[in-house]
Every structure is written in C-alpha cells, then in structure tokens.
Design a protein around this motif. Structure first.
Motif, PDB file in Angstrom:
ATOM      1  N   ASP A 109      -8.880  19.599  15.305  1.00 25.52           N
ATOM      2  CA  ASP A 109      -8.063  19.740  16.522  1.00 25.52           C
ATOM      3  C   ASP A 109      -7.289  18.472  16.856  1.00 25.52           C
ATOM      4  OD1 ASP A 109      -8.868  22.294  16.889  1.00 25.52           O
ATOM      5  OD2 ASP A 109     -10.205  21.909  18.577  1.00 25.52           O
ATOM      6  N   ARG A 110      -7.689  17.375  16.190  1.00 20.39           N
ATOM      7  CA  ARG A 110      -7.103  16.070  16.466  1.00 20.39           C
ATOM      8  C   ARG A 110      -7.110  15.794  17.987  1.00 20.39           C
ATOM      9  NH1 ARG A 110      -5.372  13.784  12.139  1.00 20.39           N
ATOM     10  NH2 ARG A 110      -4.287  12.110  13.269  1.00 20.39           N
ATOM     11  N   ALA A 111      -8.347  15.859  18.512  1.00 13.46           N
ATOM     12  CA  ALA A 111      -8.583  15.598  19.926  1.00 13.46           C
ATOM     13  C   ALA A 111      -9.896  14.822  20.051  1.00 13.46           C
ATOM     14  CB  ALA A 111      -8.650  16.897  20.723  1.00 13.46           C
ATOM     15  N   TYR A 112     -10.037  14.105  21.155  1.00 13.66           N
ATOM     16  CA  TYR A 112     -11.277  13.362  21.378  1.00 13.66           C
ATOM     17  C   TYR A 112     -11.541  13.256  22.874  1.00 13.66           C
ATOM     18  CZ  TYR A 112      -9.225   9.020  23.216  1.00 13.66           C
ATOM     19  OH  TYR A 112      -8.601   8.093  24.004  1.00 13.66           O
ATOM     20  N   ALA A 113     -12.782  12.914  23.181  1.00 13.01           N
ATOM     21  CA  ALA A 113     -13.181  12.682  24.573  1.00 13.01           C
ATOM     22  C   ALA A 113     -14.176  11.539  24.611  1.00 13.01           C
ATOM     23  CB  ALA A 113     -13.782  13.941  25.187  1.00 13.01           C
ATOM     24  N   PHE A 114     -14.075  10.751  25.655  1.00 16.14           N
ATOM     25  CA  PHE A 114     -15.043   9.672  25.901  1.00 16.14           C
ATOM     26  C   PHE A 114     -15.680   9.980  27.254  1.00 16.14           C
ATOM     27  CE2 PHE A 114     -16.533   5.412  26.973  1.00 16.14           C
ATOM     28  CZ  PHE A 114     -17.065   5.005  25.757  1.00 16.14           C
ATOM     29  N   THR A 115     -16.968  10.337  27.240  1.00 15.78           N
ATOM     30  CA  THR A 115     -17.624  10.919  28.408  1.00 15.78           C
ATOM     31  C   THR A 115     -18.873  10.123  28.759  1.00 15.78           C
ATOM     32  OG1 THR A 115     -16.899  13.077  27.576  1.00 15.78           O
ATOM     33  CG2 THR A 115     -18.527  13.071  29.371  1.00 15.78           C
ATOM     34  N   GLY A 116     -19.201  10.070  30.042  1.00 14.53           N
ATOM     35  CA  GLY A 116     -20.437   9.430  30.474  1.00 14.53           C
ATOM     36  C   GLY A 116     -20.209   8.523  31.674  1.00 14.53           C
ATOM     37  N   THR A 117     -21.125   7.594  31.896  1.00 16.96           N
ATOM     38  CA  THR A 117     -21.051   6.649  33.008  1.00 16.96           C
ATOM     39  C   THR A 117     -20.636   5.291  32.475  1.00 16.96           C
ATOM     40  OG1 THR A 117     -22.804   7.829  34.171  1.00 16.96           O
ATOM     41  CG2 THR A 117     -22.304   5.591  34.909  1.00 16.96           C
ATOM     42  N   ILE A 118     -19.496   4.823  32.900  1.00 17.81           N
ATOM     43  CA  ILE A 118     -18.983   3.561  32.391  1.00 17.81           C
ATOM     44  C   ILE A 118     -19.872   2.413  32.896  1.00 17.81           C
ATOM     45  CG2 ILE A 118     -17.404   3.347  34.340  1.00 17.81           C
ATOM     46  CD1 ILE A 118     -15.477   1.880  32.556  1.00 17.81           C
ATOM     47  N   PRO A 119     -20.231   1.448  32.045  1.00 16.54           N
ATOM     48  CA  PRO A 119     -21.061   0.320  32.487  1.00 16.54           C
ATOM     49  C   PRO A 119     -20.379  -0.450  33.617  1.00 16.54           C
ATOM     50  CG  PRO A 119     -20.952   0.399  30.102  1.00 16.54           C
ATOM     51  CD  PRO A 119     -19.967   1.399  30.593  1.00 16.54           C
ATOM     52  N   LYS A 120     -21.188  -0.983  34.532  1.00 12.45           N
ATOM     53  CA  LYS A 120     -20.651  -1.702  35.681  1.00 12.45           C
ATOM     54  C   LYS A 120     -19.892  -2.964  35.275  1.00 12.45           C
ATOM     55  CE  LYS A 120     -24.482  -0.084  38.517  1.00 12.45           C
ATOM     56  NZ  LYS A 120     -25.728  -0.449  39.206  1.00 12.45           N
ATOM     57  N   VAL A 122     -17.992  -3.298  32.737  1.00 10.69           N
ATOM     58  CA  VAL A 122     -16.748  -2.983  32.019  1.00 10.69           C
ATOM     59  C   VAL A 122     -15.743  -2.460  33.029  1.00 10.69           C
ATOM     60  CG1 VAL A 122     -15.682  -1.609  30.199  1.00 10.69           C
ATOM     61  CG2 VAL A 122     -18.019  -2.449  29.908  1.00 10.69           C
ATOM     62  N   SER A 123     -14.606  -3.119  33.113  1.00  7.45           N
ATOM     63  CA  SER A 123     -13.584  -2.694  34.070  1.00  7.45           C
ATOM     64  C   SER A 123     -12.778  -1.537  33.503  1.00  7.45           C
ATOM     65  CB  SER A 123     -12.655  -3.867  34.390  1.00  7.45           C
ATOM     66  OG  SER A 123     -11.887  -4.216  33.243  1.00  7.45           O
ATOM     67  N   ASP A 124     -12.049  -0.898  34.375  1.00 10.89           N
ATOM     68  CA  ASP A 124     -11.195   0.213  33.948  1.00 10.89           C
ATOM     69  C   ASP A 124     -10.145  -0.256  32.943  1.00 10.89           C
ATOM     70  OD1 ASP A 124     -12.574   1.852  35.667  1.00 10.89           O
ATOM     71  OD2 ASP A 124     -11.195   1.501  37.338  1.00 10.89           O
ATOM     72  N   LYS A 125      -9.595  -1.432  33.173  1.00  8.15           N
ATOM     73  CA  LYS A 125      -8.584  -1.937  32.244  1.00  8.15           C
ATOM     74  C   LYS A 125      -9.188  -2.230  30.868  1.00  8.15           C
ATOM     75  CE  LYS A 125      -5.458  -3.970  35.660  1.00  8.15           C
ATOM     76  NZ  LYS A 125      -4.783  -5.209  36.134  1.00  8.15           N
ATOM     77  N   ILE A 130      -9.985  -0.592  25.139  1.00  7.94           N
ATOM     78  CA  ILE A 130     -10.834  -0.166  24.024  1.00  7.94           C
ATOM     79  C   ILE A 130     -10.341   1.152  23.444  1.00  7.94           C
ATOM     80  CG2 ILE A 130     -13.164   0.615  23.414  1.00  7.94           C
ATOM     81  CD1 ILE A 130     -14.204  -1.360  25.531  1.00  7.94           C
ATOM     82  N   LEU A 131     -10.099   2.135  24.329  1.00  6.68           N
ATOM     83  CA  LEU A 131      -9.742   3.475  23.855  1.00  6.68           C
ATOM     84  C   LEU A 131      -8.312   3.528  23.320  1.00  6.68           C
ATOM     85  CD1 LEU A 131     -11.364   5.666  26.677  1.00  6.68           C
ATOM     86  CD2 LEU A 131     -12.282   5.115  24.417  1.00  6.68           C
ATOM     87  N   ILE A 132      -7.372   2.957  24.084  1.00  5.73           N
ATOM     88  CA  ILE A 132      -5.959   3.120  23.718  1.00  5.73           C
ATOM     89  C   ILE A 132      -5.559   2.175  22.588  1.00  5.73           C
ATOM     90  CG2 ILE A 132      -3.594   2.934  24.595  1.00  5.73           C
ATOM     91  CD1 ILE A 132      -4.678   3.718  27.344  1.00  5.73           C
ATOM     92  N   ASP A 133      -6.074   0.929  22.629  1.00  2.88           N
ATOM     93  CA  ASP A 133      -5.634  -0.060  21.646  1.00  2.88           C
ATOM     94  C   ASP A 133      -6.506  -0.109  20.391  1.00  2.88           C
ATOM     95  OD1 ASP A 133      -3.743  -0.678  23.495  1.00  2.88           O
ATOM     96  OD2 ASP A 133      -4.766  -2.477  24.251  1.00  2.88           O
ATOM     97  N   ALA A 152     -18.041   1.164  19.632  1.00  4.00           N
ATOM     98  CA  ALA A 152     -19.296   0.412  19.787  1.00  4.00           C
ATOM     99  C   ALA A 152     -19.015  -1.075  19.975  1.00  4.00           C
ATOM    100  CB  ALA A 152     -20.193   0.643  18.581  1.00  4.00           C
ATOM    101  N   ASN A 153     -18.191  -1.623  19.087  1.00  6.06           N
ATOM    102  CA  ASN A 153     -17.918  -3.053  19.159  1.00  6.06           C
ATOM    103  C   ASN A 153     -17.124  -3.417  20.417  1.00  6.06           C
ATOM    104  OD1 ASN A 153     -19.245  -3.445  16.715  1.00  6.06           O
ATOM    105  ND2 ASN A 153     -17.363  -3.166  15.499  1.00  6.06           N
ATOM    106  N   GLY A 154     -16.182  -2.533  20.809  1.00  6.29           N
ATOM    107  CA  GLY A 154     -15.392  -2.800  22.010  1.00  6.29           C
ATOM    108  C   GLY A 154     -16.256  -2.834  23.262  1.00  6.29           C
ATOM    109  N   LEU A 155     -17.181  -1.862  23.365  1.00  5.09           N
ATOM    110  CA  LEU A 155     -18.087  -1.877  24.515  1.00  5.09           C
ATOM    111  C   LEU A 155     -18.973  -3.113  24.503  1.00  5.09           C
ATOM    112  CD1 LEU A 155     -19.245   1.851  24.805  1.00  5.09           C
ATOM    113  CD2 LEU A 155     -17.868   0.576  26.444  1.00  5.09           C
TER     114      LEU A 155
END
Length: 665
Positions: A109-120, A122-125, A130-133, A152-155
């Motif tokens: 499908d060439r689609a993805y999702a990143f789901t869950g609770t973002i660590p405190k 880690v900022s939104d930016k 991590i995801l876009i770049d 994994a490495n980005g987080l």
C-alpha cells in the motif's frame, strides 16, 4: 465430439475450482490488525535474517538506555483501512502502555503509521524531524530495514540528547531571565528615582497652604516634603529669634511688636508640627488616609508660619537700615517739605478753577485736598524735628528715630498724593469720562466669566463679584455726576475681580487635571483587576487565599473610586490608585502561587503532560490573556492526526501525548 464435450466440462470444473480456491486464498494477502508477537514482526517478508537481528538490536538498545519500547511491523497492506486506524487497533490489541510506540509499514500500500504515546523528552519538532527527514525517505526508497533503524536510532538520539540540551537551554534561559529581570529592575529603580526627584522638585514649588495640591501628591513625597519643611521652619525660627532679640534691644518692644507677634505664631505652628511628626514616628501605625491628613496639616502649618515670617523680612530689614542712614533720610524729608510747601499756592488756585468749571459732585473726591495736604506737611515738620532729637542721643538710645522717620515719610507721601490729585484732576476727570464706557464693558465681561467659574470659586471670588457688581451699578448711575469717583471704584473692583478669576481659573485647571489623572488611573485599575481576575479564575486550583484577598480589596477600592468620581475626585483618585496597586499585587502573588503549585506537583509526580509551566513562567499566558487570547492554554496536548492537534482527552489536568502520524510514502 463426445470427448470434446467431456474435456470442456473438465476444464470448466477446473476453472471453477481455481476460482473458488483463489477467492478463499485472497484474504491471506490482506493483513488485519493483530496482536504483535514480538518487537519486530515481518509478515510481508521485507527483511532478511540479518536485517531483522540488526533492527532488534537497535530496539533493545533503545529500551536499555531510555526504557522506551519501539515495535515495528511490516505487512503487505492495511486490510483496506487507513494507516492511523490500523495502527491504533494493532496497538490496542497488543496492549500498549504509555511507553510503547509502533511503526506500521504496508509495503504494497506504500503507507505507514507511527502510533503510541510520544516520550515526554521528545518534542513535536524532533518527532517530525525523525519521521519526515529520516524514516519516510527510507520507506520511499524501499529500504524497509533502514526505515525501522531510523525510527529506533532517531528516538534514542532525541531522548538522550534532549535531556542534556534541555538542561543547557533551561540554564541559558534562566540566566537570560535573571539578567533581564535585573536589567528591568535597575532600569525601573533608576526611573523611579528620577521620577521621585522630579516630583519632589515640583512639590517644593507647591504652595504649602494649598491643601488640594498637596492631596494630589503621593504619600512618600508628602512624607519627604514634610521633613524638609519642618527642618527649614525650625532653622528660620531659630535665626529670627536671635535677630529679633538684637532689634528689641535697639528699638524697644513697641517698635518690634509686630515681629514678636509673627515669631510667636510661628513657634506655636512649629510646636504643633513637631507633635504631628512625633505621632507619625511612634509605634502606633496610622492608615494611609490618616498619614496623608496629618502630613498635609504639618506642611500647611509650617508653611503658613514661614510665610508670615517672610512677610516681615523686608519691614524688619528696613527698620534696621533706617537707623544707619537716619541723618540723610531726615535731610531728604526736609527737602521734600520745602518742595511741597512751595506747591500749595498753585494747587489752591487750580482747585478754585476746578470748582468754577465743574459741579460740586464731580469734585467731591478732591474738594478738601489742599487743606489736608497742609495738615500733613505740618505733622511731617514736627516728626522730623523729633527724629533729629532722637539721632542726637547716645548709641543704643536712638531707636525712636526710626518711628519718627517713618511717620514723616508717611505724612510727606500723603501730602504729595493729595496735591497731585488736585493738579491732575482736570486731566483725570476727562480721562475718567472717556474710560468709563470701556470699564463698564470690562466689568460686565469679567462678571460673566466669574459666573462661569463659580463652581471653582471661593469667598474671594464671591466677594470680588459682589464688589464689581456694586461698582458697575454705581458707574452706570453716576457716570455724569461723579465720573472720577466711580471710575476709580470700577478700576479697583475690576482689579480685585481679575485676581479672583485668575485664582478660580487655576483651581479649574487643577480640577481638570485631577479628572484626567482619575480617568487614567481608573482605566489602569480596571485593566489590572480584569487581568488578575481572569488569571485567578482560570488557574484557581493552584491559587491560595492571598491573591484572592488582594483582588477582592482591589475590586472594593475600584467600586469606591467609581462612586466618588463625581462628588470627591481627590478621594476617588486615591481609591483608584489603591485599586490599581492591589490589582497588580493580586496578579503577581497569583503567578507566584501557580509557580509554587506546579513546582510541588513536579516534585511529587514529575511534570504533568502538557503542563503550561513554561508558558506561565515566561509570561506567555498572561500576555495572551491581556491581548484577548483568553485562557485557551493547551492542557494535555490532544491527539495528532496528520501532524496537527486533535481534540484533547476528557478528564482532569493530566493530559496525554497520544499521537498517530503517518500517511502514504
């Protein structure tokens, strides 16, 4: 033909069987949401064994270092669902907690999702970066394993690097804030000192008997001015006492009686002022209104005493100087008498001619001037002789010469004035007749102006108005029969009325200025109180009684100021100033209470998700509120959808940073 028919039947059966088998096998290639068996799930065959082991090692390293669980799943497609829904259902089926995140990749499908609770940490930016770049470029290139490694490495990098960088940033911000606060304090202090000096300089020019002007001064300026006035008055009385003692020894108690009376009155006023100062400095506190009233009374009493002493200075100096030049003054008076005596025959002739040319009523003011001048000349001759006798006495016994010289000077001046009136009467009468119409119009104009200023007038204005009205009536009635007398009366009355109008104009100007200051202060007080009320209302869970008390008192003072604004603007200004001050203190103490409450919450349970602590400490929320932003502080962050905030979760102050990002690649 029979064989062909059978062959067709067999082929048709095989096709039907294949179709049925194919229809049942199709779902095997559509991946429904599932409970993940491990941290790396590859249902799409996207990874080889080495890539799986490498990705697992990166995920284990992330958990060991940061205690964050990353799950990665590769499937063919998302079973016809959108990536966010598939990821959310898989996370729910897998029992994710607040330290689990899932990277779901549909390779077909060439689609993805990143789901869950973002660590405190880690900022939104940082998550976007991590995801876009890092992740999406690997997915677009079909490098499935590297995409998981990038997540994994980005987080790991964001979580380990953000704490150190955050502390450094916080320290830098704290340092900048401290320096900014220090600079603002120094600037404010310097500005306050300059303003106080300017106000104090202006206060020194204030008439000490003008209580209305004194009431407009701040309490701290009144206090400083009262101390200066007290010291100046005490010094003046001490100096005057010594000077008066010497003068009394020289001229006697009778000649110095007016100065003695003025000094005694000043001493009584000073004693009263010292008594007021003692009450202000004792251990019994006074209210601000009491302090203001007592300070104004102190300044006024000292100012009146000092003014009375100053009024006698020129007279006192003249008395002492007369004795030094007594001989010369007596000689000059003798020459004046000779000149006046020589003028008597001419003035007598002029008066006879005036009587012949004008009615008796016109000459009434001057008809006995020559006779009176002769009397004054005779009196002056006798006092000059007495003065010469006093000067001839030994030093220390010559004080009577001063009184003789002054009496002779007064008599000579009176005689000269009487003769001048006769000699100039013809010209004065003509000028009076010519000037009366203009003077009458001037009186009418000034009376109209006085009527407009009556709300700001006092007894001086009412007295001057009555005298001017009487002069106007007499000038209108007696302009032909007594032009000189009514003209002089009109001029005198108009001069007094002009002075009263000037004083009333000053009071009106002061009242207008007071009204302007009151309006400005009321506006400032309302703004301060509104800001404090909004802040307390939107953060009342962390605010104790002190700010609320300040706010309630500020609101009471504001109401009092609004009620008094028409009837007593001076007291209204004081109440408005108090309301503004209390409103500001309510806001500042409320901010401090919120900071303390949040610090306590952080010590007990760590910083709550989405806490507005940084915004409050930085003043952003207050600034926003003052600019009409209201209390739309974001508590809890809400859900992400496509990189934007969704609605926040229902509940209390502990929000959630639950996210679901992704899309096609």
């Amino acid at each position: 033909m029979r064989l062909s028919k059978q062959l067709c039947l067999v082929v048709t059966g095989l096709l039907l069987a294949l179709a049925l088998v194919g229809g049942r096998a199709a779902p095997a290639f559509a991946d429904e949401p599932l409970r993940l068996p491990g941290y790396v799930t590859d249902n799409a065959g996207a990874l080889d064994r080495g890539q799986t082991a490498e990705l697992q090692q990166a995920i284990d390293s992330l958990y060991s270092r940061d205690h964050e669980r990353l799950w990665v799943v590769y499937v063919r497609n998302f079973h016809g669902m959108d990536s966010h829904s598939w990821g959310e259902q898989t996370a729910r089926l897998s029992g994710f907690g607040d330290r689990d995140v899932l990277l779901s990749v549909a390779v077909d499908d060439r689609a993805y999702a990143f789901t869950g609770t973002i660590p405190k940490s880690v900022s939104d930016k940082e998550l976007d970066r991590i995801l876009i770049d890092q992740v999406e470029p690997k997915l677009r290139a079909g490098d499935w394993a590297r995409a998981g490694l990038a997540a994994a490495n980005g987080l790991s990098h964001a979580m380990s690097g953000s704490s150190g960088v955050g502390i450094g940033k916080l320290l830098l911000i704290a340092l900048v804030v401290v320096l900014a606060v220090l600079a603002v304090w120094l600037w404010s202090r310097r500005r306050t000192v300059r303003r106080e000096h300017a106000v104090m300089k202006s206060a020194r020019q204030t008439d000490p008997t003008d209580t209305a002007a004194l009431e407009a001064l701040p309490l701290v300026i009144l206090d400083a001015l009262s101390k200066e006035t007290l010291v100046d008055t005490d010094n003046a009385i001490r100096t005057s006492t010594e000077e008066l003692r010497l003068a009394t020894d020289e001229f006697g108690a009778v000649a110095t009686a007016p100065f003695t009376a003025a000094l005694e009155a000043a001493k009584k006023a000073l004693a009263k002022a010292f008594s007021i100062r003692q009450e202000l400095d004792d251990d019994i506190p006074e209210t601000p209104d009491q302090q203001q009233r007592m300070l104004i009374e102190l300044i006024s009493s000292c100012g009146s005493a000092d003014r009375d002493l100053d009024a006698k200075v020129s007279e006192f100096d003249a008395m002492r100087n007369l004795l030094i030049n007594a001989g010369d003054r007596l000689d000059a008076l003798t020459r004046d008498l000779v000149e006046l005596t020589a003028r008597l025959p001419g003035s007598q002739a002029t008066l006879r001619q005036l009587v012949a040319d004008h009615p008796a009523s016109v000459l009434e003011p001057i008809h006995d001037n020559v006779t009176m001048a002769q009397e004054r000349i005779g009196f002056a001759e006798r006092t000059i002789d007495d003065g010469r006798d006093a000067v001839a006495k030994p030093v220390g016994q010559q004080g009577a010469a001063v009184a003789d010289i002054r009496a002779a000077e007064s008599a000579v001046d009176a005689a000269r004035t009487l003769l001048d009136a006769v000699d100039n009467a013809a010209t004065d009468i003509d000028q009076a007749r010519a000037g009366l119409p203009g003077m009458i119009e001037e009186l009418r104009h000034d009376l109209a102006q006085a009527a407009e200023l009556s709300p700001h007038g006092d007894t001086e204005l009412s007295t001057a108005t009555a005298a001017a009205r009487a002069a106007l009536d007499r000038a209108t009635a007696d302009a032909n029969t007594n032009p000189l007398g009514v003209f002089h009366q009109a001029v005198t009355a108009d001069t007094a009325l002009d002075q009263a109008i000037a004083a009333a104009t000053d009071r009106k100007r002061a009242a207008d200025e007071l009204r302007r200051r009151l309006d400005q202060t009321l506006t400032a007080a309302r703004s301060q109180i509104t800001a404090a009320a909004d802040f307390i209302s939107t953060r009342r869970g962390g605010i104790d009684a002190d700010p609320r008390t300040r706010l309630a008192e500020a609101q009471r003072s504001l109401q009092q100021a609004e009620q008094l604004s028409t009837s007593d603007p001076t007291r209204a200004l004081q109440s408005a100033q108090r309301a503004a001050e209390l409103g500001s203190r309510a806001l500042l103490t409320a901010q401090a209470a919120v900071r303390d409450w949040q610090a306590q919450q952080q010590r007990l349970a760590g910083p709550p998700s989405g806490s507005p602590t940084g915004a409050i400490l930085g003043g952003i929320l207050i600034d926003g509120m003052l600019r009409g932003m209201g209390n739309q502080s974001r508590r809890g962050g809400g859900n992400f959808s496509g990189g934007s905030y969704g609605p926040g979760s229902f509940g209390g102050s502990d929000g959630s940073r639950r996210i679901s990002r992704g899309g096609r690649f």
